[in-house]
Design an enzyme around this catalytic site. Structure first.
Site, PDB file in Angstrom:
ATOM      1  N   LYS A 113     -10.047  -3.566  12.603  1.00 48.59           N
ATOM      2  CA  LYS A 113      -9.267  -4.392  11.688  1.00 48.59           C
ATOM      3  C   LYS A 113      -9.967  -5.714  11.437  1.00 48.59           C
ATOM      4  O   LYS A 113      -9.932  -6.242  10.328  1.00 48.59           O
ATOM      5  CB  LYS A 113      -7.860  -4.615  12.240  1.00 48.59           C
ATOM      6  CG  LYS A 113      -7.102  -3.311  12.383  1.00 48.59           C
ATOM      7  CD  LYS A 113      -5.645  -3.429  11.980  1.00 48.59           C
ATOM      8  CE  LYS A 113      -4.978  -2.067  11.890  1.00 48.59           C
ATOM      9  NZ  LYS A 113      -4.110  -1.760  13.034  1.00 48.59           N
ATOM     10  N   LYS A 196     -10.173  13.830   7.045  1.00 51.23           N
ATOM     11  CA  LYS A 196      -8.763  14.198   6.969  1.00 51.23           C
ATOM     12  C   LYS A 196      -8.001  13.392   5.926  1.00 51.23           C
ATOM     13  O   LYS A 196      -8.468  12.344   5.473  1.00 51.23           O
ATOM     14  CB  LYS A 196      -8.106  14.070   8.342  1.00 51.23           C
ATOM     15  CG  LYS A 196      -8.153  12.700   8.942  1.00 51.23           C
ATOM     16  CD  LYS A 196      -7.425  12.698  10.278  1.00 51.23           C
ATOM     17  CE  LYS A 196      -7.296  11.285  10.780  1.00 51.23           C
ATOM     18  NZ  LYS A 196      -6.469  11.131  11.946  1.00 51.23           N
ATOM     19  N   LYS A 199      -4.186   8.016   3.192  1.00 51.81           N
ATOM     20  CA  LYS A 199      -3.783   7.260   2.025  1.00 51.81           C
ATOM     21  C   LYS A 199      -4.878   6.290   1.562  1.00 51.81           C
ATOM     22  O   LYS A 199      -5.042   6.037   0.371  1.00 51.81           O
ATOM     23  CB  LYS A 199      -2.540   6.467   2.389  1.00 51.81           C
ATOM     24  CG  LYS A 199      -1.764   6.032   1.211  1.00 51.81           C
ATOM     25  CD  LYS A 199      -0.444   5.473   1.644  1.00 51.81           C
ATOM     26  CE  LYS A 199       0.354   5.180   0.405  1.00 51.81           C
ATOM     27  NZ  LYS A 199       1.719   4.830   0.701  1.00 51.81           N
TER      28      LYS A 199
END
Ligand code: TRP
Length: 331
Positions: A113, A196, A199
Site C-alpha cells: 500500500k 485472478k 476489480k
C-alpha cells in the site's frame, strides 16, 4: 460444530464471481455447520482509503444485500456491520498498545500500500492488522475463512492474542486459523487472461453477481484467448488455462471434457466455448440477481437484518471487552 467462525469483507461495491467463490459460498456453507458464525462488512477498514461518504454507505448496503442474496441467513449466522459494534473500536485502541511498530512496518500488505499510494500512508493503514485481529479476537474465533493473501494477518492475530495472554498472565484468547474447504481456496480467473479476477483490473475483466445477462455475455465473449492450438495436445498458455478454469467453475464436467478434447484435437472453437460459459454463468447467477433486486427494494427488511446482527454481535463483543478491561486493570 462448536468452533467460533469470523470473517469480514471490505465494502468495495458490487461483488464479483471471485468474491463469490473465494468467500461468500464458504460463509453460506459454514453457517449451517457452525452454530456460532459471525460475518461482517468491514466498513472501518475501508476508511484507510478515505472513501466518499455517500459511496461508503451505498457500498455497505450493497454488500449486505449481496450477502443475503447469496444465501447468508441472519437467523443462522450473525451478519453485521463493523461500525455498528463500538466495542470493536475500543478493543482496537487497547490492542494498539500491544502491537510494535517494527512488526507492523514489515507486513507485506502494508508495504504494498505504501508503494501504491505514497500520498496516503496513514496510521490506520499501518495498524490495519491490529483492527483485523480485534475483529477476530473479539468473538474469540477459532476459524477464519479467508483467501491466501490474508494468512499473514491471521498469523499476526495469533501473535497479538498470545502476547496479550503472556503480558497479562492469562489464558484468555485462543489461536485462530485460516480456513477453507478442500485443498486450496478456489481462485476465479480474470477475463483478461492474466491471473485472478480482481476489480482493480477493470470492469470488463470481472463478472459481477448483479450483472445483467447481456453484460455477462458481452464480457465473456471478449475474454482473452489465442489463435488456437497448432498441434495436438499442445500445452495451454495462461489465457487458455484461465478460460478452461472459468468453464470448470460454471459448467458441467462433460461440457468441460468435450472442449478439452476439442482443444487437444486442434478443432476447438473458442467462440462456442465462450458462448457456453456465458450461458452457464447467466443460468447460475439468475437466482442471485433476482434476490439482489428483491432486497434492493426492501429497506425495512435490510434495516431489520442489520439491527438483528448488531444486537447479536454486540452481545458477544461486549462480553470480551468487559473481560479484557478487567484483566488489564481498567476497572
Ligand atoms: N482484511 C480482509 C480483506 O481485505 C477483510 C477483513 C477485515 C477480515 N477484518 C477481517 C477478514 C477479519 C477476516 C476476519 O479481505
Amino acid at each position: 460444530m462448536k468452533d467460533i467462525v469470523v470473517s469480514g469483507v471490505r465494502p468495495t461495491g458490487k461483488q464479483h464471481l471471485g468474491n463469490y467463490y473465494g468467500a461468500v459460498t464458504n460463509f453460506v456453507k459454514m453457517q449451517y455447520e457452525y452454530s456460532n458464525a459471525y460475518f461482517f462488512v468491514a466498513d472501518l477498514h475501508s476508511l484507510t482509503t478515505h472513501p466518499n461518504p455517500e459511496n461508503l454507505s451505498l457500498n455497505v448496503k450493497q454488500t449486505l444485500i449481496e450477502y443475503l442474496a447469496c444465501g447468508l441467513d441472519p437467523d443462522k449466522c450473525t451478519l453485521y456491520v463493523q461500525s455498528d459494534v463500538p466495542q470493536i473500536s475500543e478493543l482496537y485502541l487497547i490492542f494498539n498498545m500491544l502491537a510494535y511498530l517494527g512488526e507492523l512496518e514489515k507486513v507485506p500488505t502494508f508495504k504494498e500500500k505504501v508503494r501504491d499510494n505514497p500520498n496516503n500512508i496513514n496510521a490506520g493503514l499501518l495498524t490495519y492488522p491490529v483492527l483485523m485481529a480485534v475483529d477476530i479476537l473479539i468473538h474469540n474465533a477459532k476459524k477464519v475463512p479467508v483467501g491466501k493473501d490474508q494468512m499473514q494477518h491471521i498469523e499476526m492475530t495469533r501473535n497479538f492474542g498470545n502476547r496479550f495472554n503472556h503480558i497479562y498472565k492469562v489464558d484468555y484468547f485462543s489461536e485462530p486459523h485460516g480456513f477453507y474447504y478442500g485443498e486450496a481456496p478456489v481462485s476465479v480467473p480474470s477475463l483478461d487472461g492474466i491471473g485472478k479476477m480482481s476489480k482493480s483490473k477493470g470492469e470488463n475483466t470481472c463478472i459481477y453477481l448483479a450483472d445483467e445477462p447481456d453484460a455477462i455475455r458481452k464480457k465473456v465473449m471478449k475474454a482473452t484467448t489465442d489463435n488456437g492450438p497448432t498441434e495436438p495436445n499442445q500445452p495451454k498458455n495462461e489465457a487458455i488455462e484461465n478460460i478452461f478454469n472459468l468453464m470448470k467453475i460454471v459448467s458441467a464436467p462433460e461440457t468441460l471434457n468435450a472442449f478439452d478434447e476439442a482443444y487437444n484435437n486442434c478443432n476447438i472453437r473458442y467462440g462456442d466455448m465462450k458462448k457456453q460459459i456465458a450461458d452457464d454463468m447467466i443460468e447460475f447467477l439468475k437466482p442471485i440477481r433476482e434476490n439482489i433486486e428483491r432486497f434492493k427494494n426492501d429497506d425495512t427488511l435490510l434495516q431489520k437484518v442489520r439491527n438483528q446482527g448488531k444486537e447479536k454481535a454486540i452481545e458477544s463483543a461486549s462480553k470480551t471487552l468487559k473481560d479484557v478491561r478487567e484483566i488489564i486493570g481498567l476497572k
